[in-house]
Every structure is written in structure tokens, then in C-alpha cells.
Scaffold this motif. Structure first.
Motif, mmCIF file in Angstrom:
data_model
loop_
_atom_site.group_PDB
_atom_site.id
_atom_site.type_symbol
_atom_site.label_atom_id
_atom_site.label_comp_id
_atom_site.label_asym_id
_atom_site.label_seq_id
_atom_site.Cartn_x
_atom_site.Cartn_y
_atom_site.Cartn_z
ATOM 1 N N MET A 1 0.852 -1.195 0.000
ATOM 2 C CA MET A 1 0.000 0.000 0.000
ATOM 3 C C MET A 1 0.884 1.241 0.000
ATOM 4 S SD MET A 1 -3.513 -0.768 1.280
ATOM 5 C CE MET A 1 -3.707 -0.211 2.977
ATOM 6 N N ALA A 2 0.485 2.232 -0.789
ATOM 7 C CA ALA A 2 1.282 3.453 -0.887
ATOM 8 C C ALA A 2 0.376 4.647 -0.635
ATOM 9 C CB ALA A 2 1.917 3.547 -2.261
ATOM 10 N N ASP C 52 -11.466 2.067 -8.141
ATOM 11 C CA ASP C 52 -10.401 1.565 -7.260
ATOM 12 C C ASP C 52 -10.818 1.651 -5.793
ATOM 13 O OD1 ASP C 52 -8.618 1.058 -9.264
ATOM 14 O OD2 ASP C 52 -7.283 2.742 -8.835
ATOM 15 N N PRO C 53 -10.595 0.587 -5.024
ATOM 16 C CA PRO C 53 -10.754 0.701 -3.578
ATOM 17 C C PRO C 53 -9.561 1.468 -3.006
ATOM 18 C CG PRO C 53 -10.064 -1.520 -4.180
ATOM 19 C CD PRO C 53 -10.224 -0.768 -5.464
ATOM 20 N N VAL C 54 -9.833 2.512 -2.231
ATOM 21 C CA VAL C 54 -8.769 3.336 -1.646
ATOM 22 C C VAL C 54 -9.152 3.717 -0.223
ATOM 23 C CG1 VAL C 54 -7.968 4.347 -3.847
ATOM 24 C CG2 VAL C 54 -9.824 5.450 -2.564
ATOM 25 N N THR C 55 -8.185 4.290 0.477
ATOM 26 C CA THR C 55 -8.442 4.794 1.830
ATOM 27 C C THR C 55 -8.139 6.286 1.861
ATOM 28 O OG1 THR C 55 -7.789 2.653 2.761
ATOM 29 C CG2 THR C 55 -7.825 4.527 4.264
ATOM 30 N N ALA C 56 -9.094 7.078 2.345
ATOM 31 C CA ALA C 56 -8.849 8.506 2.567
ATOM 32 C C ALA C 56 -8.187 8.658 3.931
ATOM 33 C CB ALA C 56 -10.167 9.285 2.527
ATOM 34 N N VAL C 57 -7.084 9.408 3.972
ATOM 35 C CA VAL C 57 -6.291 9.544 5.196
ATOM 36 C C VAL C 57 -6.214 11.027 5.574
ATOM 37 C CG1 VAL C 57 -4.021 9.151 6.234
ATOM 38 C CG2 VAL C 57 -4.932 7.507 4.565
ATOM 39 N N VAL C 58 -6.538 11.344 6.840
ATOM 40 C CA VAL C 58 -6.540 12.741 7.282
ATOM 41 C C VAL C 58 -5.918 12.835 8.676
ATOM 42 C CG1 VAL C 58 -7.953 14.784 7.747
ATOM 43 C CG2 VAL C 58 -8.677 13.152 5.999
ATOM 44 N N LYS C 59 -4.996 13.785 8.842
ATOM 45 C CA LYS C 59 -4.388 14.061 10.154
ATOM 46 C C LYS C 59 -5.445 14.710 11.052
ATOM 47 C CE LYS C 59 0.097 15.965 11.698
ATOM 48 N NZ LYS C 59 -0.241 16.427 13.025
ATOM 49 N N ALA C 60 -5.480 14.326 12.314
ATOM 50 C CA ALA C 60 -6.532 14.820 13.222
ATOM 51 C C ALA C 60 -6.534 16.346 13.357
ATOM 52 C CB ALA C 60 -6.376 14.178 14.607
ATOM 53 N N THR C 61 -5.360 16.979 13.279
ATOM 54 C CA THR C 61 -5.322 18.440 13.423
ATOM 55 C C THR C 61 -5.962 19.157 12.237
ATOM 56 O OG1 THR C 61 -3.030 18.239 12.649
ATOM 57 C CG2 THR C 61 -3.362 18.690 14.987
ATOM 58 N N ALA D 56 -18.105 16.691 11.107
ATOM 59 C CA ALA D 56 -16.663 16.838 10.889
ATOM 60 C C ALA D 56 -16.459 17.497 9.531
ATOM 61 C CB ALA D 56 -15.981 15.471 10.928
ATOM 62 N N VAL D 57 -15.619 18.533 9.495
ATOM 63 C CA VAL D 57 -15.424 19.328 8.277
ATOM 64 C C VAL D 57 -13.941 19.305 7.918
ATOM 65 C CG1 VAL D 57 -15.644 21.628 7.252
ATOM 66 C CG2 VAL D 57 -17.361 20.824 8.907
ATOM 67 N N VAL D 58 -13.636 18.969 6.651
ATOM 68 C CA VAL D 58 -12.235 18.877 6.221
ATOM 69 C C VAL D 58 -12.084 19.501 4.831
ATOM 70 C CG1 VAL D 58 -10.288 17.326 5.738
ATOM 71 C CG2 VAL D 58 -11.976 16.694 7.473
ATOM 72 N N LYS D 59 -11.077 20.345 4.662
ATOM 73 C CA LYS D 59 -10.748 20.940 3.354
ATOM 74 C C LYS D 59 -10.174 19.842 2.456
ATOM 75 C CE LYS D 59 -8.539 25.293 1.857
ATOM 76 N NZ LYS D 59 -8.101 24.914 0.531
ATOM 77 N N ALA D 60 -10.559 19.839 1.189
ATOM 78 C CA ALA D 60 -10.135 18.761 0.281
ATOM 79 C C ALA D 60 -8.615 18.657 0.156
ATOM 80 C CB ALA D 60 -10.750 18.975 -1.100
ATOM 81 N N THR D 61 -7.903 19.772 0.240
ATOM 82 C CA THR D 61 -6.445 19.724 0.113
ATOM 83 C C THR D 61 -5.772 19.028 1.297
ATOM 84 O OG1 THR D 61 -6.488 22.009 0.895
ATOM 85 C CG2 THR D 61 -6.035 21.673 -1.439
ATOM 86 N N GLU D 62 -6.526 18.730 2.358
ATOM 87 C CA GLU D 62 -5.962 18.045 3.535
ATOM 88 C C GLU D 62 -6.196 16.535 3.497
ATOM 89 O OE1 GLU D 62 -4.062 19.714 5.222
ATOM 90 O OE2 GLU D 62 -4.710 21.777 4.914
ATOM 91 N N VAL D 63 -6.846 16.039 2.455
ATOM 92 C CA VAL D 63 -7.152 14.606 2.383
ATOM 93 C C VAL D 63 -6.125 13.893 1.496
ATOM 94 C CG1 VAL D 63 -8.882 12.877 1.741
ATOM 95 C CG2 VAL D 63 -9.609 15.111 2.671
ATOM 96 N N MET D 64 -5.442 12.897 2.055
ATOM 97 C CA MET D 64 -4.506 12.073 1.291
ATOM 98 C C MET D 64 -5.218 10.787 0.869
ATOM 99 S SD MET D 64 -1.294 12.625 3.859
ATOM 100 C CE MET D 64 -2.424 12.650 5.277
ATOM 101 N N ILE D 65 -4.602 10.077 -0.078
ATOM 102 C CA ILE D 65 -5.182 8.825 -0.556
ATOM 103 C C ILE D 65 -4.141 7.716 -0.461
ATOM 104 C CG2 ILE D 65 -6.150 7.640 -2.576
ATOM 105 C CD1 ILE D 65 -7.286 10.293 -3.493
ATOM 106 N N GLU D 66 -4.582 6.582 0.087
ATOM 107 C CA GLU D 66 -3.726 5.398 0.154
ATOM 108 C C GLU D 66 -4.349 4.326 -0.730
ATOM 109 O OE1 GLU D 66 -1.738 3.601 3.990
ATOM 110 O OE2 GLU D 66 -3.638 2.580 3.602
ATOM 111 N N LYS D 67 -3.501 3.641 -1.489
ATOM 112 C CA LYS D 67 -4.004 2.560 -2.358
ATOM 113 C C LYS D 67 -3.008 1.405 -2.328
ATOM 114 C CE LYS D 67 -4.757 1.247 -7.125
ATOM 115 N NZ LYS D 67 -4.547 1.634 -8.529
#
Lengths: 67, 67, 67, 67, 67, 67
Positions: A1-2, C52-61, D56-67
Motif C-alpha cells: 500500500m502506498a 479503485d478501492p482506496v483509503t482517505a487519510v486525514v491528520k486529526a489536526t 466533521a469538516v475537512v478541506k479537500a487539500t488536507e485529504v490524502m489517498i492510500e491505495k
């Protein structure tokens, strides 16, 4: 996973300052020090301690440039 | 004048990809590459070009840790 | 290897809008849509495509709360 | 009034850990938990407590993707 | 409904530069200009145009200090 | 030396709340208050105290818009 985050810098934990909600982690990366503030819970769940080899990860949109 | 952001890594610009609103800047820092996405306007006003010595600046709360 | 970012939401890519420097990725997570803006290069290197199955990852801050 | 942040996930507060400057808030959103770190003052002014329905509110530029 | 983000600055849109994925919005706030980069979709859905009264919103953890 | 971050707002420190790892700094900027959360170490190294003239610095990608 990346992960999409483009910046990955390998180093070793030099110091951890534990706060009530957050932890302030200092990582030696070559000649430089990189500092990270993460939740206390993440630092505990990862079992972070001085001397651990870790990777500092930063999303490209969070990097500024000074010239 | 000094800035509160705790991470400052010195390097040299290796490549710039210019977009319509943003620029994607790759910086060589020792053996590592650090990538930054900043506004096209900032990149133009700073006059960024390949070979420029620059400093990558990151707020500590934006640094994650992988172990 | 585990990452300090505390939020991981699994879903499936519904749409990708490709820009010159960035890509705007829409992920279906249960009944909700989560949108992510990452670099075009990361989206290409991960080979992201619809379905594609993916995971959205977000830092708590980076998570705000509305009430 | 509407906010530009593209991600809005509705849930219920499951736990709050109060720090001196920050609060660490855990929100149940369907089957997932989302964690947020906000200022103690914001948590107090919003009157956050266990069981509160929140978004919970998050700006799109703060969301990463893992695959 | 109230949001945990602590910084809210009222102003008027002075200029919008439209990119393929993002929009670069310049807001006049008193004597100062504040610049924001949001998704093109948010800018379209909010119907942003020159002269609109808007509020710039920033999470406190994203504000650095220079002295 | 100049930084790519596009937003620079000059003001005066009105209050500092010191936490174990972070400091919560309130800055008066004209009629508005801007709040910043930085590391305790940065606040100490900058010698921040009530009445100090400072500049709040924010990267454009961290600014949301409400309309």
C-alpha cells in the motif's frame, strides 16, 4: 500500500516531549532536525521512543519555499 | 525576523512544473527530494528557477510519523 | 508500517478530474462522498482510476467540528 | 451561509479528551471513528459533550489517498 | 450552526483566477489582501464573483507567527 | 529572504495561553482578532509576550471561504 503524500524523510527519533493531548517529536534526518507534533495517542500506539527509526511524512501542499 | 515554523531544510531547486494556478517544485536536499506545491504567483514573485538555493519550510503540526 | 494520521476511511473512487498539477478525486465512503486534492503525479504513480478501492487519510489536526 | 470546505461528515461525539490548549474529540460516523484536534476554547464555546450530533469538516487539500 | 475554526475575517472579493481544478481568490479585508486557494467546484457552487462579500476562515493550527 | 506563504497580517499580541507542548496566541489585527496555535518552543524561542508586534502568516491553501 502506498500513500499519496509525496515527502518521506527517513531518520531516528532524538527526543519526545509528551503533552496531555499531543506529543512533540524531534527526528534526526542526516544533519538536520525535523520536528513533528502528533497526537499523544498516535505516539503511544506507534510505541515511539528515543532511537526509533521512523519516517517523517509531509503532504506537498504543506511545504512552503523561502528564497 | 524569525518565523514560528520549526522545520527548515536547505536545498536546491531541481525542477518546476508550472500549472495555471499552482507550481509543483522539486527540491534536492542532500540525498532526498522534497516536493512543494505553492501558488504560481509566489513562484513567479520569488523568481524560482532550476538551480536556485532555497529553503523548504514546514509547520511542525503538518509532519506525520510512520514507523 | 503504520502512520500517525488518525483518520482512515475506506471507500471506492467515483470520479477523478485531472488538472495540470493536481488531481481532484471523489471517493464514495458508505453514503458519503469525500473529496481529495492531491498532486497529479501521486495520482498517476498510484494508478488511480474509477472503481479503485482506496483509503482517505486525514491528520486529526486538520479536522474541524461544526455544531 | 456555506463554506468552501468540501467534506462534511455527520456523526455523534463519542469522547472528548481535554488538554490545556487543545481538545481531542472522537466522533462516531456510521461504522467509522473520526478524530479531531481543535482548540480547547472552541470546544468550550461550542459546548461540546458526549452524545452531541456534530459535523466533521475537512478541506479537500488536507485529504490524502492510500491505495 | 457554528464551526470550530477560530479565525473569521470579513472582506470583499477583489479577483478570482480560475484554474482547471482550483481557483485562486483574492479578498480585500480592510487595508490587507488575503489570498485563498479552494477547489474550482467550491468556487462555482458558491457562485463567487468579484465584489461578493465573503468571510475568510482559517483554523488556528494553520497560523504561523513571525517576529 | 522571502517566503512563499501569501498571507501576512501585521498585529500585536493580545494574549498568550501556554500549554505543555503548544501555545495559543491571540493577535489583534486592526478590529479583528487572529488566533494561532504554535509550539511552545517556538513561542519561547521567539520570546513572544503581550504587546509584541508580530505578523500572522498563512499559506493560501489553508484559507477557506464562506459566503
Amino acid at each position: 500500500m502506498a500513500l499519496s503524500a509525496r515527502n518521506r524523510l527517513k531518520g531516528v527519533i532524538e527526543e519526545i516531549a509528551w503533552g496531555d493531548v499531543l506529543a512533540h517529536v524531534t527526528i534526526r534526518i542526516g544533519d538536520a532536525l525535523v520536528e513533528s507534533v502528533i497526537t499523544r495517542r498516535s505516539a503511544q500506539e506507534l510505541g515511539l521512543k528515543q532511537g526509533d527509526p521512523v519516517t517523517a511524512v509531509v503532504k506537498a501542499t504543506e511545504v512552503m519555499i523561502e528564497k
